[in-house]
Design a protein around this motif. Sequence first.
Motif, PDB file in Angstrom:
ATOM      1  N   CYS A 129       0.422  -1.214   0.072  1.00  0.00           N
ATOM      2  CA  CYS A 129      -0.386   0.020  -0.034  1.00  0.00           C
ATOM      3  C   CYS A 129       1.007   1.192  -0.043  1.00  0.00           C
ATOM      4  O   CYS A 129       1.445   0.837   0.603  1.00  0.00           O
ATOM      5  CB  CYS A 129      -1.059   0.034   1.550  1.00  0.00           C
ATOM      6  SG  CYS A 129      -1.704   1.057   1.207  1.00  0.00           S
ATOM      7  N   HIS A 135      -0.334  -2.067   5.672  1.00  0.00           N
ATOM      8  CA  HIS A 135      -2.101  -2.649   5.277  1.00  0.00           C
ATOM      9  C   HIS A 135      -1.471  -3.821   4.334  1.00  0.00           C
ATOM     10  O   HIS A 135      -1.355  -4.104   3.382  1.00  0.00           O
ATOM     11  CB  HIS A 135      -2.413  -1.022   4.378  1.00  0.00           C
ATOM     12  CG  HIS A 135      -2.728  -0.056   5.312  1.00  0.00           C
ATOM     13  ND1 HIS A 135      -3.279   0.878   4.875  1.00  0.00           N
ATOM     14  CD2 HIS A 135      -2.776  -0.135   6.860  1.00  0.00           C
ATOM     15  CE1 HIS A 135      -4.226   1.686   6.115  1.00  0.00           C
ATOM     16  NE2 HIS A 135      -3.584   1.209   6.489  1.00  0.00           N
ATOM     17  N   CYS A 155      -5.704  -0.975  -2.180  1.00  0.00           N
ATOM     18  CA  CYS A 155      -6.042  -1.000  -0.217  1.00  0.00           C
ATOM     19  C   CYS A 155      -6.968  -1.536  -0.073  1.00  0.00           C
ATOM     20  O   CYS A 155      -8.201  -0.862  -0.117  1.00  0.00           O
ATOM     21  CB  CYS A 155      -4.666  -0.078   0.781  1.00  0.00           C
ATOM     22  SG  CYS A 155      -5.106  -0.899   1.974  1.00  0.00           S
ATOM     23  N   VAL A 157      -7.898  -1.473   3.037  1.00  0.00           N
ATOM     24  CA  VAL A 157      -7.656  -1.665   4.383  1.00  0.00           C
ATOM     25  C   VAL A 157      -8.062   0.262   4.417  1.00  0.00           C
ATOM     26  O   VAL A 157      -9.402   1.378   4.643  1.00  0.00           O
ATOM     27  CB  VAL A 157      -6.595  -1.205   5.017  1.00  0.00           C
ATOM     28  CG1 VAL A 157      -6.792   0.053   6.626  1.00  0.00           C
ATOM     29  CG2 VAL A 157      -5.689  -2.319   5.753  1.00  0.00           C
ATOM     30  N   CYS A 158      -7.291   1.837   2.753  1.00  0.00           N
ATOM     31  CA  CYS A 158      -7.469   2.745   3.152  1.00  0.00           C
ATOM     32  C   CYS A 158      -8.036   2.888   1.710  1.00  0.00           C
ATOM     33  O   CYS A 158      -8.226   4.172   1.632  1.00  0.00           O
ATOM     34  CB  CYS A 158      -6.295   3.062   3.513  1.00  0.00           C
ATOM     35  SG  CYS A 158      -4.921   3.477   2.587  1.00  0.00           S
TER      36      CYS A 158
HETATM   37 ZN   LIG Z   1      -3.660   1.109   2.648  1.00  0.00          ZN
END
Ligand SMILES: [Zn+2]
Length: 224
Positions: A129, A135, A155, A157-158
């Motif tokens: 990431c 991540h 990604c 997560v984000c």
């Molecule tokens: Zn991320």
Amino acid sequence: MNILTFGPNGSGKGTQGAIIKEKYGIDHIESGAIFREHIKGGTDLGKKAKEYIDRGDLVPDEITIPMVLETLDKSKEKGWLLDGFPRSLAQAEALDKALKEADMKLDCVVEIVLDREIAKERIMGRRLCANDNNHPNHIAFEAIKPVEKDGKLVCRVCGGELSTRADDQDEDAINKRHNIYYDDNTGTMAAVNYFKNLDGIPVISVDGSLPIKEVSESIIKDLP
Ligand SMILES: [Zn+2]
């Protein structure tokens, strides 16, 4: 307890080794570390090995085997888990003979079985990431699979951009290592079969496609 472990690159062998080491309080000895230790310590064997390594040649078994034995001998009291050696049938035969001569008992062999294509996918599937190194994203693992956004993987997560590590994408290097591992004539699989055909040494074969925890549980359940 003295254990040998086998598994192709990408099978999670190193992770399992660390779990077994923790559980039994034995030393986890990786073949690369044996060379580094001898070369750093300036031992006679280390000096000889360095000459070969500096030339880009393979270190011959006459040097490697005594080095491995010396290192294992230091862990005699605690027990050891040897990882990354032997890689060939010839090395397996030589190690077996040398262990017997040194009166060191091999208690068990652990083999992590993984299909070659899956092993490769696992090495190549890691994604980094751009926003945060912590991540984890991996296209081969359901739990940490990247998500799709505007037709692109991002990604999970984000939503950050993803990239790969050059080492993970070096297909030639991966194939070269796997060619040696999966060779059941003279390569590492032939070494595994050598130990399977020996009398008296249990070989635990586990399915490496299972999640990490299930693999370690099935190894620990069967260890003597
Ligand atoms: Zn991320």
